[in-house]
Design a protein around this motif. Structure first.
Motif, PDB file in Angstrom:
ATOM      1  N   PRO A   5      -8.845  12.130 -94.381  1.00 27.18           N
ATOM      2  CA  PRO A   5      -8.608  10.904 -94.285  1.00 27.18           C
ATOM      3  C   PRO A   5      -9.064  10.110 -93.144  1.00 27.18           C
ATOM      4  N   THR A  42      -9.973   4.762 -95.374  1.00 30.44           N
ATOM      5  CA  THR A  42     -10.270   3.609 -96.278  1.00 30.44           C
ATOM      6  C   THR A  42     -10.635   2.424 -95.788  1.00 30.44           C
ATOM      7  N   ASN A  65     -10.109   5.285 -89.989  1.00 29.37           N
ATOM      8  CA  ASN A  65      -9.260   5.652 -91.538  1.00 29.37           C
ATOM      9  C   ASN A  65     -10.152   5.313 -92.581  1.00 29.37           C
TER      10      ASN A  65
HETATM   11  C1  LIG Z   1      -5.186   5.001 -93.892  1.00 29.53           C
HETATM   12  O1  LIG Z   1      -4.827   3.543 -94.647  1.00 29.53           O
HETATM   13  C2  LIG Z   1      -4.120   3.849 -95.489  1.00 29.53           C
HETATM   14  C3  LIG Z   1      -4.090   2.285 -96.262  1.00 29.53           C
HETATM   15  O2  LIG Z   1      -4.412   1.588 -95.568  1.00 29.53           O
HETATM   16  C4  LIG Z   1      -2.795   4.226 -95.301  1.00 29.53           C
HETATM   17  O3  LIG Z   1      -1.820   4.384 -96.169  1.00 29.53           O
HETATM   18  C5  LIG Z   1      -2.867   5.646 -94.194  1.00 29.53           C
HETATM   19  O4  LIG Z   1      -1.509   5.985 -93.916  1.00 29.53           O
HETATM   20  C6  LIG Z   1      -3.844   5.416 -93.333  1.00 29.53           C
HETATM   21  N1  LIG Z   1      -3.867   6.935 -92.813  1.00 29.53           N
HETATM   22  C7  LIG Z   1      -4.219   6.920 -91.450  1.00 29.53           C
HETATM   23  C8  LIG Z   1      -4.109   8.407 -91.030  1.00 29.53           C
HETATM   24  O5  LIG Z   1      -3.989   6.101 -90.591  1.00 29.53           O
END
Ligand SMILES: *[C@@H]1O[C@H](CO)[C@@H](O)[C@H](O)[C@H]1NC(C)=O
Ligand SMILES: *[C@@H]1O[C@H](CO)[C@@H](O)[C@H](O)[C@H]1NC(C)=O
Ligand SMILES: *[C@@H]1O[C@H](CO)[C@@H](O)[C@H](O)[C@H]1NC(C)=O
Length: 434
Positions: free
Chosen positions: A66, A36, A34
């Motif tokens: 993402p 993030t 991910n």
């Molecule tokens: C990535 O991480 C964020 C925050 O931790 C979350 O909101 C999001 O759903 C995640 N995206 C995926 C594709 O897993």
């Protein structure tokens, strides 16, 4: 030359080689994160190199909205020294590929990049513009789901990329399915890049190059499996190698008591043409061995969901007039026939059959033992058949010398009896690692 001089010379040589042979950081990583979760940091193992070799460091990020695929490879290399370099192979916004490469000999463990900071700036996760083109977005080492996530593209990007990246070398060997937003159309995500450090990179965008097929095995016994259709679904999916097709193979063995149905779905080796066929390898009045094989080349096309595809083409069993011969009848996968039932053979039977068929392929490995009735002149059930669909078959008739290279019945089959598993056996017990 005196022995002392010789030893001194040897000593010098040993010292020199100790100076020249490096120890390098060693390790590989290939994983989707991910966005993030970035930047990442890591620790590695070590390896001793051969004399004259250097240490290489490669980090590659494939960024797609993402998600980010992170590839790291570190280790000894014969490549020449190269300054640490960051290369933007495909600039964002949208799909982007960026790499860090470095080859050094200046010190042990000089390939010491320990985090993704040099390649990762928070701005590369800029939020897309709210309006404009939407593209299916995916970054996966398996398939991209047919009804995948559609995401809005960053402003100005009007093209959807749909392809597969093949990475090979430096301990990395992977196919990565990629769907996402690009500024230009076509199959050019790599923008001419062919190598990133020791990794050779290629891309393909013809859907035939990344076919997804249903995948899984099924073995089922039952008094009725040769008469009534049974469900034939599998839960798995598999992305096939370039050029491969989807296949489904169904094999029925009926000796007159507790018949066995073996099903396999998965990929067919490349170059196999689309076709559907059923075969009766051996038929009444003796043991029935029949099979169905279907090869097709669109996503998930190996989707026959019950065994009627084979049963519907079998000759309807005319009530056979009983003969005078009696034989033990049995089909089993436990190494020996557990509970043969003595049956009266149909008219025309001339002798009793006893043997086994080894099945391998498609992640399946099993030895099916068989006893039943047989009519002259046949001695063998399979004649010279070597393949039934995707399965390699090898028949051993008891009383005949075993063919060279034959494999003994696998011991884990007996082990399954000990566990008292039910007679419907699924992959997981039988499957070999691919
Ligand atoms: C990535 O991480 C964020 C925050 O931790 C979350 O909101 C999001 O759903 C995640 N995206 C995926 C594709 O897993
Ligand atoms: C494609 O590669 C060329 C030369 O390697 C580079 O100048 C250009 O910026 C790259 N294009 C994109 C969109 O990354
Ligand atoms: C078996 O599959 C066929 C088509 O493949 C379908 O027409 C039939 O209804 C199915 N039968 C059962 C019992 O599920």
């Amino acid at each position: 030359m005196s022995p002392v001089t010789l030893l001194a010379l040897l000593g010098v040589t040993l010292t020199l080689s100790r100076i020249q042979a490096l120890t390098c950081q060693k390790g590989t990583l290939n994983s989707v994160y991910n966005a993030t979760e970035l930047p990442l940091r890591w620790t590695t193992g070590q390896e001793d190199c051969e004399e004259g070799w250097g240490c290489q460091d490669t980090l590659m990020l494939i960024h797609n909205g993402p998600q980010v695929n992170v590839v790291i490879t570190k280790g000894c290399t014969q490549a020449e020294d190269q300054e640490a370099r960051v290369t933007e192979h495909r600039a964002g916004p949208g799909l982007s590929i960026i790499s860090y490469t470095h080859v050094c000999r200046k010190a042990n463990l000089c390939n010491d990049l320990a985090n993704s900071v040099p390649l990762w700036t928070p701005s590369s996760t800029a939020a897309p513009a709210p309006e404009g083109t939407q593209c299916p977005t995916c970054l996966s080492r398996d398939e991209c789901k047919e009804s995948g996530t559609e995401l809005p593209c960053p402003a100005g990007l009007r093209h959807c990329y749909n392809g597969i990246l093949l990475l090979n070398g430096g301990g990395i060997s992977t196919s990565l399915r990629v769907q996402g937003c690009m500024a230009q159309g076509g199959c050019n995500l790599l923008n001419g890049t062919q190598e990133i450090g020791p990794i050779r990179v290629r891309e393909k965008c013809n859907p035939k190059d990344f076919l997804t097929c249903q995948s899984g095995n099924k073995l089922q016994f039952g008094p009725d499996v040769s008469r009534k259709p049974v469900e034939w679904t599998v839960s798995g999916n598999k992305m096939c190698a370039s050029g491969e097709a989807c296949q489904e193979t169904l094999l029925l063995i009926d000796a007159g008591h507790k018949p066995l149905l073996v099903g396999n779905k998965g990929c067919a080796s490349s170059g196999t043409q689309d076709f559907t066929a059923t075969f009766i390898h051996s038929g009444p009045p003796g043991v029935l061995v029949a099979s169905y094989y279907h090869v097709c080349s669109s996503n998930g096309c190996n989707r026959a969901d019950n065994s009627s595809v084979l049963l519907n083409v079998l000759p309807s069993p005319a009530a056979p007039a009983p003969g005078s011969l009696r034989c033990p009848a049995c089909v089993d996968v436990f190494g020996t026939c557990q509970n043969p039932k003595v049956i009266t053979c149909p008219m025309g039977s001339t002798h009793c059959y006893k043997g086994n068929i080894q099945l391998t392929g498609g992640g399946l490995s099993a030895t099916v033992t068989i006893q039943g009735c047989m009519a002259k002149p046949a001695k063998s059930l399979l004649k010279n058949t070597q393949n039934i669909g995707v399965l390699s078959v090898n028949e051993n008739i008891e009383g005949e010398p075993a063919p060279k290279g034959g494999v003994a019945p696998a011991p884990y089959l007996a082990w399954m009896v000990g566990l008292g598993l039910s007679l419907a056996l699924w992959c997981g017990v039988f499957c070999l690692p691919f």
